[in-house]
Design an enzyme around this catalytic site. Structure first.
Site, PDB file in Angstrom:
ATOM      1  N   CYS A  75      67.916   3.539  89.163  1.00  0.00           N
ATOM      2  CA  CYS A  75      68.271   3.075  87.705  1.00  0.00           C
ATOM      3  C   CYS A  75      66.499   2.924  87.617  1.00  0.00           C
ATOM      4  O   CYS A  75      65.903   1.862  87.814  1.00  0.00           O
ATOM      5  CB  CYS A  75      68.720   1.809  87.686  1.00  0.00           C
ATOM      6  SG  CYS A  75      68.476   1.112  85.845  1.00  0.00           S
ATOM      7  N   HIS A 161      72.886  13.854  86.740  1.00  0.00           N
ATOM      8  CA  HIS A 161      72.640  14.041  85.475  1.00  0.00           C
ATOM      9  C   HIS A 161      73.127  15.092  84.984  1.00  0.00           C
ATOM     10  O   HIS A 161      72.827  16.131  85.652  1.00  0.00           O
ATOM     11  CB  HIS A 161      71.291  13.433  84.857  1.00  0.00           C
ATOM     12  CG  HIS A 161      70.768  12.145  85.200  1.00  0.00           C
ATOM     13  ND1 HIS A 161      71.142  11.243  83.826  1.00  0.00           N
ATOM     14  CD2 HIS A 161      70.361  11.377  86.022  1.00  0.00           C
ATOM     15  CE1 HIS A 161      70.379  10.053  84.301  1.00  0.00           C
ATOM     16  NE2 HIS A 161      70.078  10.112  85.744  1.00  0.00           N
ATOM     17  N   GLU A 210      75.766   6.957  79.797  1.00  0.00           N
ATOM     18  CA  GLU A 210      75.794   6.862  81.154  1.00  0.00           C
ATOM     19  C   GLU A 210      77.018   6.572  81.934  1.00  0.00           C
ATOM     20  O   GLU A 210      77.863   5.844  81.421  1.00  0.00           O
ATOM     21  CB  GLU A 210      75.018   5.362  81.220  1.00  0.00           C
ATOM     22  CG  GLU A 210      73.323   5.524  81.033  1.00  0.00           C
ATOM     23  CD  GLU A 210      72.596   4.249  81.510  1.00  0.00           C
ATOM     24  OE1 GLU A 210      73.024   3.910  82.535  1.00  0.00           O
ATOM     25  OE2 GLU A 210      71.465   4.111  80.999  1.00  0.00           O
ATOM     26  N   CYS A 219      67.788   5.449  79.063  1.00  0.00           N
ATOM     27  CA  CYS A 219      68.234   5.770  80.336  1.00  0.00           C
ATOM     28  C   CYS A 219      66.887   6.346  81.081  1.00  0.00           C
ATOM     29  O   CYS A 219      66.293   7.282  80.747  1.00  0.00           O
ATOM     30  CB  CYS A 219      69.403   6.746  80.449  1.00  0.00           C
ATOM     31  SG  CYS A 219      69.845   7.012  82.353  1.00  0.00           S
ATOM     32  N   GLY A 222      67.796   9.177  83.181  1.00  0.00           N
ATOM     33  CA  GLY A 222      67.973  10.328  82.369  1.00  0.00           C
ATOM     34  C   GLY A 222      66.883  10.698  81.397  1.00  0.00           C
ATOM     35  O   GLY A 222      66.673  12.069  81.448  1.00  0.00           O
TER      36      GLY A 222
HETATM   37  N1  LIG Z   1      74.421   4.779  84.923  1.00  0.00           N
HETATM   38  C1  LIG Z   1      73.526   5.206  85.937  1.00  0.00           C
HETATM   39  C2  LIG Z   1      72.737   3.905  86.559  1.00  0.00           C
HETATM   40  C3  LIG Z   1      71.695   3.415  85.400  1.00  0.00           C
HETATM   41  C4  LIG Z   1      70.676   4.427  85.172  1.00  0.00           C
HETATM   42  C5  LIG Z   1      69.726   4.209  83.896  1.00  0.00           C
HETATM   43  N2  LIG Z   1      70.175   2.624  83.495  1.00  0.00           N
HETATM   44  C6  LIG Z   1      68.302   4.208  84.202  1.00  0.00           C
HETATM   45  O1  LIG Z   1      67.431   3.415  83.503  1.00  0.00           O
HETATM   46  O2  LIG Z   1      68.051   5.051  85.006  1.00  0.00           O
HETATM   47  C7  LIG Z   1      74.515   5.985  87.084  1.00  0.00           C
HETATM   48  O3  LIG Z   1      75.514   5.520  87.079  1.00  0.00           O
HETATM   49  O4  LIG Z   1      73.791   6.574  87.916  1.00  0.00           O
END
Ligand SMILES: N[C@H](CCC[C@H](N)C(=O)O)C(=O)O
Length: 276
Positions: A75, A161, A210, A219, A222
């Site tokens: 994250c 992603h 997400e 994100c 992301g």
């Molecule tokens: N939902 C993402 C984790 C959080 C990623 C995001 N909040 C960031 O800042 O990279 C996943 O399941 O891979």
């Protein structure tokens, strides 16, 4: 038996978290309890829960749980808040720390201007590493979803992603289409669905649906994945400003196995206790 949980509410470009010191208080929450705490009306409300633990291979260990209770391996916005938390709580006197995650070691650094730069490691582009089901590695793939064919790039930053280019992120079907991409069978571990609008070769607008949390205001991984995809497609050049709904991130990547560098804000909002 209930426990009293002490937490710090934080946000990085509007992606919001609770951060828990798992060194001082043992962490034993179930996925159901995390879902309850994440609920915007019945709980505290957050996109992810971030857990600080000790590590044998780095300064700290960093565990991440989505709002649906799923534990994931990376994250980016959370990594910035992680180092801000560690410094604020005086868990380290260093401003650049090594952090063990389930997808490798990252090094967030709290800069003198209050922003945080994170070496997010190299992107993983082979389908098997995303993971994504494809006959061969490519810079883009055609995905059949919702009775239409869309063109996506598949990139892992330690988490998966699927990034697509759209003309206007403000009218893109981020929730309707993103929610179907998230559970597409070609992504066996589900996927984060990015929608990128290219402003110029050094600037994009980005929205992300997400995995495990729905659309967030930003994100971090992301943003890294979108910039890598855009550079691979010859549409972007490093560095790239990423305008998310919740704020701006700055991403740099020199290609190949070089690390993706992400810079952005990390803010503590309030601390609290809750019986769970
Ligand atoms: N939902 C993402 C984790 C959080 C990623 C995001 N909040 C960031 O800042 O990279 C996943 O399941 O891979």
């Amino acid at each position: 038996m209930t426990m009293n949980l002490h937490f710090t509410k934080m946000q990085g470009a509007g992606n919001d978290f609770i951060v828990i010191n798992g060194i001082d208080q043992p962490f034993q929450l179930t996925a159901e309890q995390i879902q309850t705490l994440a609920h915007r009306q019945f709980g505290i409300g957050f996109d992810q829960l971030l857990l600080v633990e000790t590590s044998k291979v780095a300064d700290f260990k960093y565990r991440i749980f989505n709002a649906d209770g799923s534990e994931v391996a990376q994250c980016g916005n959370g990594a910035r808040c992680f180092v801000r938390f560690v410094v604020d709580q005086k868990l380290s006197n260093k401003h650049e720390i090594s952090v063990e995650t389930a997808s490798g070691i990252i090094t967030p650094k709290l800069e003198n201007n209050g922003l945080v730069t994170v070496n997010m490691g190299a992107p993983r582009l082979s389908p098997s590493e995303v993971p994504f089901i494809a006959d061969a590695a490519a810079n883009s793939y055609v995905l059949e979803v919702a009775d239409q064919q869309i063109t996506i790039s598949a990139v892992s930053m330690g988490n998966p992603h699927a990034v697509q280019i759209v003309d206007d992120v403000e009218i893109a079907p981020v929730v309707a289409l993103g929610s179907q991409i998230e559970v597409h069978p070609r992504f066996p571990e589900r996927v984060n669905a990015g929608f990128m609008q290219i402003i110029d070769e050094h600037h994009i607008k980005l929205r992300v649906f997400e995995r495990g949390s729905g659309e967030t205001l930003a994100c971090g991984t992301g943003a890294c994945a979108a910039v890598v995809a855009g550079i691979q497609l010859g549409r972007l050049q490093s560095p790239v400003k990423v305008s998310a709904r919740g704020g701006e991130l700055h991403i740099a990547w020199q290609g190949g196995n070089s690390p993706v560098m992400m810079t952005g804000p990390a803010v503590a909002v309030f601390t609290g206790n809750i019986e769970i």
